[in-house]
Write a protein that holds these residues in place. Structure first.
Motif, mmCIF file in Angstrom:
data_model
loop_
_atom_site.group_PDB
_atom_site.id
_atom_site.type_symbol
_atom_site.label_atom_id
_atom_site.label_comp_id
_atom_site.label_asym_id
_atom_site.label_seq_id
_atom_site.Cartn_x
_atom_site.Cartn_y
_atom_site.Cartn_z
ATOM 1 N N LEU A 1 2.509 7.322 -1.560
ATOM 2 C CA LEU A 1 3.129 6.337 -2.444
ATOM 3 C C LEU A 1 4.643 6.205 -2.244
ATOM 4 C CD1 LEU A 1 1.229 6.687 -5.832
ATOM 5 C CD2 LEU A 1 0.519 5.671 -3.707
ATOM 6 N N LYS B 1 6.763 2.891 -2.002
ATOM 7 C CA LYS B 1 6.034 1.754 -2.574
ATOM 8 C C LYS B 1 6.576 1.483 -3.981
ATOM 9 C CE LYS B 1 2.123 2.025 0.309
ATOM 10 N NZ LYS B 1 1.057 2.922 0.649
ATOM 11 N N ASN B 2 6.234 0.264 -4.466
ATOM 12 C CA ASN B 2 6.718 -0.096 -5.791
ATOM 13 C C ASN B 2 5.741 0.423 -6.841
ATOM 14 O OD1 ASN B 2 7.610 -1.375 -8.175
ATOM 15 N ND2 ASN B 2 8.654 -2.906 -6.904
ATOM 16 N N ASP C 1 3.006 -1.725 -8.566
ATOM 17 C CA ASP C 1 1.774 -2.100 -7.875
ATOM 18 C C ASP C 1 0.606 -1.194 -8.236
ATOM 19 O OD1 ASP C 1 3.209 -4.069 -6.708
ATOM 20 O OD2 ASP C 1 3.558 -2.979 -4.822
#
Ligand code: ADP
Length: 582
Positions: free
Chosen positions: A141, A144-145, A148
């Motif tokens: 992860l 990543k945002n 999401d």
């Protein structure tokens, strides 16, 4: 060292004096010595100061642990220079390292997930607990945002609550409940709160602390569902529920069904806690007289009484009450369920009336059957007498056959009427308990059997073990044994020369056990479970209407006993009977 320095200075001053061509008389030895002394003292002080300068170095222990050290260079003739480790400084640094390690360990072993995101929501770090909770490895992860991975229905709220919550540096948001994606595609419930450290060097982000609350949320949801169902029930069932605070005589709960049952609104009951008893039909008030006694005893109980509705109609209700006592055994609360049972009561009354009418009709029918049978027997007995007389006269062969036929039919009719009379006697007469002398009863039965055709061929064996006195209904015992004996005679095997009926009677404190056995034609096993039914016949070798064994079974059941038959085609027939000793 000091002397050397002094000599050097002395020479230096002399040389400087010569170089400047200072006259000897001006620069006398005495002044020269004083100046040298002052200069050397100054130099000495400078050297001393520099000698006390602290020195730093990093030490690496054998275990690989780095230790910061500081020391003072000591004057010594031997090299290398010596250092004293200054403990305070080292301790402080070590504490810092320990604390750091402790925090790292805490984060790594915490069951909560620690996430560091930047101000765009990009994940910079996540603690190892992430994998256990979400199935994702923290490395997967990273970058990543975070949005999401939050349930689309929750993202708006989470962003707002989180951003509002961490608006100022160091400020912590309230706990935010949201769903987070699990690697297996399902959604798990997470509770998070964030703290803003956007300007803190080395952090520059928002630290989010998250906890898996899926189990708790599932339980809460189940509880909520159950509560909703209960509420639905409470609101919609026909029964009315209520709870009363006994200490303050105050209604705590009251379901809407009350209005339907009583025709009075909830408010009326809330305003007047005694309304429920005021509306009870005056004739039924006595029915609730014992109510408080039961409440005091903490006993659940049910009462049925009539109430008068607001519109004046009268309804039957059933009130089931459950009191709750406190630790001092004092009633503090009553929970109750009220249902309108008017329809049931009306049906009960109707059934009771129908039952009474049926009983009356039955009684009258029994009486009618009895009197008709009784009345029929008188002319029948006359006919039988006349036949006997006619048989004494001289007859032609034809007349003799006719007379035989008449006698057969009259006997059948007589047997049928006798059965009807027995049935009627068993059905309508009360049970009369008296001491039974089986020997005497059997003699009476044998005397009756004399008139049945074929008795003369039968051997009758009786074993009576009546050491214990026995009490029962004599008339019914007589009906039972008469029928069994007459059947044994009727269904004897005429091809046998040793036809017999054997009866065995044993009395005990509780019952009498009777076994009636014969070696007649037997009963095919497939008929055995039907022979006690009304009008059921197996063989027609003898006259009958299929009523004998039915009457036997009815009479035994009236006495609280039981009968079992055992036989087979061409085999012995055995009836085992038990009748309670009264
Ligand atoms: P019924 O004798 O009038 O036919 P029961 O109810 O007394 O009626 O008997 C039912 C049937 O059971 C009879 O038709 C007969 O076939 C059979 N049965 C009863 N007792 C015996 C017996 N002792 N031996 C053989 N058959 C019997």
């Amino acid at each position: 060292m000091y002397a050397e320095t002094l000599t050097v200075i002395f020479i230096a001053v002399a040389l400087v004096g010569k170089w400047l061509q200072v006259p000897r008389e001006v620069l006398r030895y005495r002044e020269l010595i004083v100046i040298s002394a002052i200069v050397s003292l100054a130099i000495f002080l400078l050297i001393e100061k520099s000698r006390h300068r602290k020195n730093h170095l990093s030490l690496i222990s054998k275990s690989g642990r780095q230790q910061e050290a500081s020391g003072i260079e000591l004057p010594s003739s031997s090299t290398p220079t010596s250092f004293f480790v200054t403990e305070n400084k080292t301790k402080h640094k070590q504490q810092q390292i320990d604390t750091e390690q402790r925090y790292r360990l805490l984060i790594q072993n915490s069951t909560d997930v620690i996430t560091l995101i930047d101000d765009n929501g990009i994940i910079k770090y996540q603690s190892p607990a992430l994998e256990k909770i979400t199935g994702f490895n923290p490395q997967e992860l990273k970058g990543k945002n975070v949005i999401d991975f939050i349930h689309p229905e929750d993202t708006g709220r989470v962003s707002k609550e989180l951003l509002d919550g961490v608006a100022d540096e160091g400020k912590t948001s309230p706990l935010i409940l949201h769903r987070f994606l699990h690697k297996n595609g399902s959604w798990i419930s997470i509770e998070s709160h964030g703290t803003s450290h956007l300007t803190m060097p080395g952090i520059n982000g928002i630290i989010i602390n998250s906890r898996d609350v899926t189990e708790r949320e599932t339980q809460r949801k189940q509880l909520e569902d159950a509560n909703a169902q209960l509420k639905l029930l409470f609101e919609n069932v026909h029964e009315a529920f209520f709870s009363v605070d006994m200490l303050n005589n105050k209604i705590l709960q009251m379901s809407p069904a009350h209005s339907k049952i009583y025709g009075r609104g909830r408010k009326e009951f809330l305003d007047n806690a005694n309304l429920w008893s005021e509306v009870i039909h005056p004739d039924d008030k006595y029915l609730i007289a014992g109510i408080y006694q039961n409440v005091e005893a903490g006993m659940s109980f049910t009462t049925e009484y009539r109430i008068i509705k607001k519109d004046g109609t009268i309804r039957w209700i059933e009130n089931k009450l459950t009191p709750t006592l406190n630790h001092e055994k004092r009633p503090v609360r009553i929970d109750g369920v009220i249902s309108d049972i008017t329809e049931r009561k009306e049906n009960e009354t109707q059934i009771k009336e129908q039952f009474r009418a049926l009983q009356k009709t039955n009684y009258e029918l029994d009486r009618f059957v009895y009197s008709v049978s009784h009345d029929l027997r008188a002319p029948l007995t006359s006919i039988m007498g006349i036949i006997n007389l006619a048989e004494l006269e001289n007859q032609t062969e034809q007349q003799r056959r006719y007379l035989e036929m008449i006698q057969y039919s009259v006997n059948r009719l007589d047997s049928f009427i006798k059965h009807i009379l027995s049935y009627s006697k068993n059905a309508k007469s009360e049970i009369t308990i008296e001491p039974i002398d089986f020997k005497e009863l059997l003699e009476e039965i044998r005397a009756n059997l004399k008139f049945i055709k074929g008795t003369e061929r039968m051997k009758i064996k009786a074993t009576i073990n009546q050491n214990i006195s026995f009490r029962s209904d004599r008339m019914r015992l007589s009906i039972i044994l008469n029928n069994l004996f007459s059947n044994a005679i009727k269904y004897q095997d005429i091809n046998k020369n040793d036809s017999y009926i054997s009866i065995d009677i044993t009395t005990t404190e509780n019952e009498v056990r009777i076994t009636v056995e014969d070696n007649g034609i037997g009963i095919d096993k497939k008929h055995l479970n039907k022979i006690f039914k009304m009008f059921y016949r197996v063989s027609s070798i003898a006259p009958g209407a299929g009523l004998g064994l039915y009457i036997v079974k009815e009479a035994i059941h009236k006495l609280g006993g039981d009968i079992q038959a055992n036989s087979a085609q061409g085999e012995k027939t055995i009836f085992n009977i038990t009748i309670p000793n009264k």
